[in-house]
Design a protein around this motif. Structure first.
Motif, mmCIF file in Angstrom:
data_model
loop_
_atom_site.group_PDB
_atom_site.id
_atom_site.type_symbol
_atom_site.label_atom_id
_atom_site.label_comp_id
_atom_site.label_asym_id
_atom_site.label_seq_id
_atom_site.Cartn_x
_atom_site.Cartn_y
_atom_site.Cartn_z
ATOM 1 N N GLY A 32 0.887 -1.237 0.109
ATOM 2 C CA GLY A 32 -0.179 0.058 0.150
ATOM 3 C C GLY A 32 1.077 1.233 0.105
ATOM 4 N N VAL A 33 0.224 2.475 -0.585
ATOM 5 C CA VAL A 33 0.923 3.634 -0.567
ATOM 6 C C VAL A 33 0.476 4.446 0.652
ATOM 7 C CG1 VAL A 33 1.165 5.909 -1.785
ATOM 8 C CG2 VAL A 33 0.944 3.751 -3.066
ATOM 9 N N LEU A 34 -0.552 4.332 1.143
ATOM 10 C CA LEU A 34 -1.079 5.035 2.292
ATOM 11 C C LEU A 34 -1.418 4.238 3.436
ATOM 12 C CD1 LEU A 34 -3.675 7.450 0.440
ATOM 13 C CD2 LEU A 34 -1.357 8.029 1.006
ATOM 14 N N LYS A 35 -1.350 5.039 4.720
ATOM 15 C CA LYS A 35 -1.762 4.124 5.989
ATOM 16 C C LYS A 35 -2.457 4.958 6.746
ATOM 17 C CE LYS A 35 2.383 5.035 8.436
ATOM 18 N NZ LYS A 35 3.520 4.203 9.290
ATOM 19 N N PRO A 36 -3.405 4.530 7.613
ATOM 20 C CA PRO A 36 -4.194 5.065 8.627
ATOM 21 C C PRO A 36 -3.437 5.589 9.935
ATOM 22 C CG PRO A 36 -4.833 2.902 8.736
ATOM 23 C CD PRO A 36 -3.677 3.198 7.685
ATOM 24 N N ASP A 39 -5.709 9.700 15.515
ATOM 25 C CA ASP A 39 -5.440 10.869 16.285
ATOM 26 C C ASP A 39 -6.215 10.321 17.801
ATOM 27 O OD1 ASP A 39 -5.548 13.078 18.063
ATOM 28 O OD2 ASP A 39 -6.061 14.580 16.668
ATOM 29 N N PHE A 40 -5.570 9.618 18.611
ATOM 30 C CA PHE A 40 -6.345 9.249 19.817
ATOM 31 C C PHE A 40 -7.039 10.234 20.611
ATOM 32 C CE2 PHE A 40 -3.198 5.777 18.962
ATOM 33 C CZ PHE A 40 -4.119 4.725 18.468
ATOM 34 N N GLY A 41 -6.528 11.729 20.693
ATOM 35 C CA GLY A 41 -6.956 12.780 21.330
ATOM 36 C C GLY A 41 -8.591 13.021 20.715
ATOM 37 N N ARG A 42 -8.843 12.602 19.810
ATOM 38 C CA ARG A 42 -10.156 13.221 19.103
ATOM 39 C C ARG A 42 -10.835 11.745 18.974
ATOM 40 N NH1 ARG A 42 -8.414 15.576 13.778
ATOM 41 N NH2 ARG A 42 -10.481 15.019 13.042
ATOM 42 N N CYS A 43 -10.440 10.576 19.147
ATOM 43 C CA CYS A 43 -11.117 9.136 18.964
ATOM 44 C C CYS A 43 -12.299 8.936 19.989
ATOM 45 C CB CYS A 43 -10.237 8.080 18.905
ATOM 46 S SG CYS A 43 -10.833 6.594 18.633
ATOM 47 N N CYS A 76 -6.601 1.321 2.204
ATOM 48 C CA CYS A 76 -7.626 1.612 1.268
ATOM 49 C C CYS A 76 -8.480 2.862 1.693
ATOM 50 C CB CYS A 76 -8.807 0.261 1.463
ATOM 51 S SG CYS A 76 -9.757 0.168 2.666
ATOM 52 N N GLY A 77 -8.352 3.310 3.009
ATOM 53 C CA GLY A 77 -8.861 4.537 3.413
ATOM 54 C C GLY A 77 -10.396 4.444 3.789
ATOM 55 N N ILE A 78 -10.752 3.314 3.998
ATOM 56 C CA ILE A 78 -12.516 3.093 4.366
ATOM 57 C C ILE A 78 -12.856 3.607 5.797
ATOM 58 C CG2 ILE A 78 -14.311 1.511 4.679
ATOM 59 C CD1 ILE A 78 -13.342 0.221 2.246
ATOM 60 N N CYS A 79 -11.551 3.094 6.580
ATOM 61 C CA CYS A 79 -11.845 3.641 8.112
ATOM 62 C C CYS A 79 -11.847 4.978 8.394
ATOM 63 C CB CYS A 79 -10.487 2.913 8.981
ATOM 64 S SG CYS A 79 -8.709 3.506 8.596
ATOM 65 N N ALA A 80 -10.997 5.629 7.504
ATOM 66 C CA ALA A 80 -10.949 7.041 7.805
ATOM 67 C C ALA A 80 -12.392 7.965 7.202
ATOM 68 C CB ALA A 80 -9.802 7.798 6.617
ATOM 69 N N GLU A 89 -6.515 9.731 9.843
ATOM 70 C CA GLU A 89 -5.607 10.363 8.541
ATOM 71 C C GLU A 89 -5.189 9.564 7.843
ATOM 72 O OE1 GLU A 89 -2.553 14.192 7.601
ATOM 73 O OE2 GLU A 89 -2.927 13.469 9.631
ATOM 74 N N MET A 90 -5.134 9.420 6.450
ATOM 75 C CA MET A 90 -4.372 8.624 5.611
ATOM 76 C C MET A 90 -3.269 9.429 5.292
ATOM 77 S SD MET A 90 -6.297 6.003 5.714
ATOM 78 C CE MET A 90 -5.319 4.993 4.583
ATOM 79 N N VAL A 91 -1.888 8.933 5.808
ATOM 80 C CA VAL A 91 -0.617 9.179 5.584
ATOM 81 C C VAL A 91 0.190 8.602 4.516
ATOM 82 C CG1 VAL A 91 -0.673 10.613 7.652
ATOM 83 C CG2 VAL A 91 0.357 8.248 7.646
ATOM 84 N N ARG A 92 1.210 8.853 3.922
ATOM 85 C CA ARG A 92 2.123 8.188 3.020
ATOM 86 C C ARG A 92 2.985 7.054 3.821
ATOM 87 N NH1 ARG A 92 3.007 7.771 -1.641
ATOM 88 N NH2 ARG A 92 3.635 9.101 -3.304
#
Length: 94
Positions: A32-36, A39-43, A76-80, A89-92
């Motif tokens: 994969g190119v991206l990963k989730p 931010d546990f402070g907002r979760c 895939c970014g479905i979680c985000a 956030e999906m990051v590289r």
């Protein structure tokens, strides 16, 4: 590849064949190119990321927060997309 037995391609498998490896043995998250990034402070511990993950790569820890198993996450970014508070956030991948 002397002495090593290679796995058959899907065309060589007979109908109804049983896979020789389980999904837990076959790590799929390394392409994969991206990963989730969470931010546990907002979760809010709603668990929607866990339930919507098509790969089962997100588990809930004992404290109720999600944990991503990057060995199986395909990015895939479905979680985000499904997170109601947008704390994922999906990051590289780096």
């Amino acid at each position: 590849m002397t002495g090593q037995k290679s796995a058959p391609g899907w065309r060589e498998l007979p109908h109804g064949a049983v896979p020789y490896k389980s999904s837990r043995e076959y790590k799929t998250g390394d392409w994969g190119v991206l990963k989730p990034k969470i931010d546990f402070g907002r979760c809010t511990k709603c668990t929607l990321c866990h339930f919507y993950c098509p790969e089962g790569a997100i588990r809930m820890r004992g404290d109720g927060y999600p944990e991503v198993d990057y060995d199986f996450c395909k990015g895939c970014g479905i979680c985000a997309a499904e997170c109601p508070v947008k704390c994922i956030e999906m990051v590289r991948r780096g």
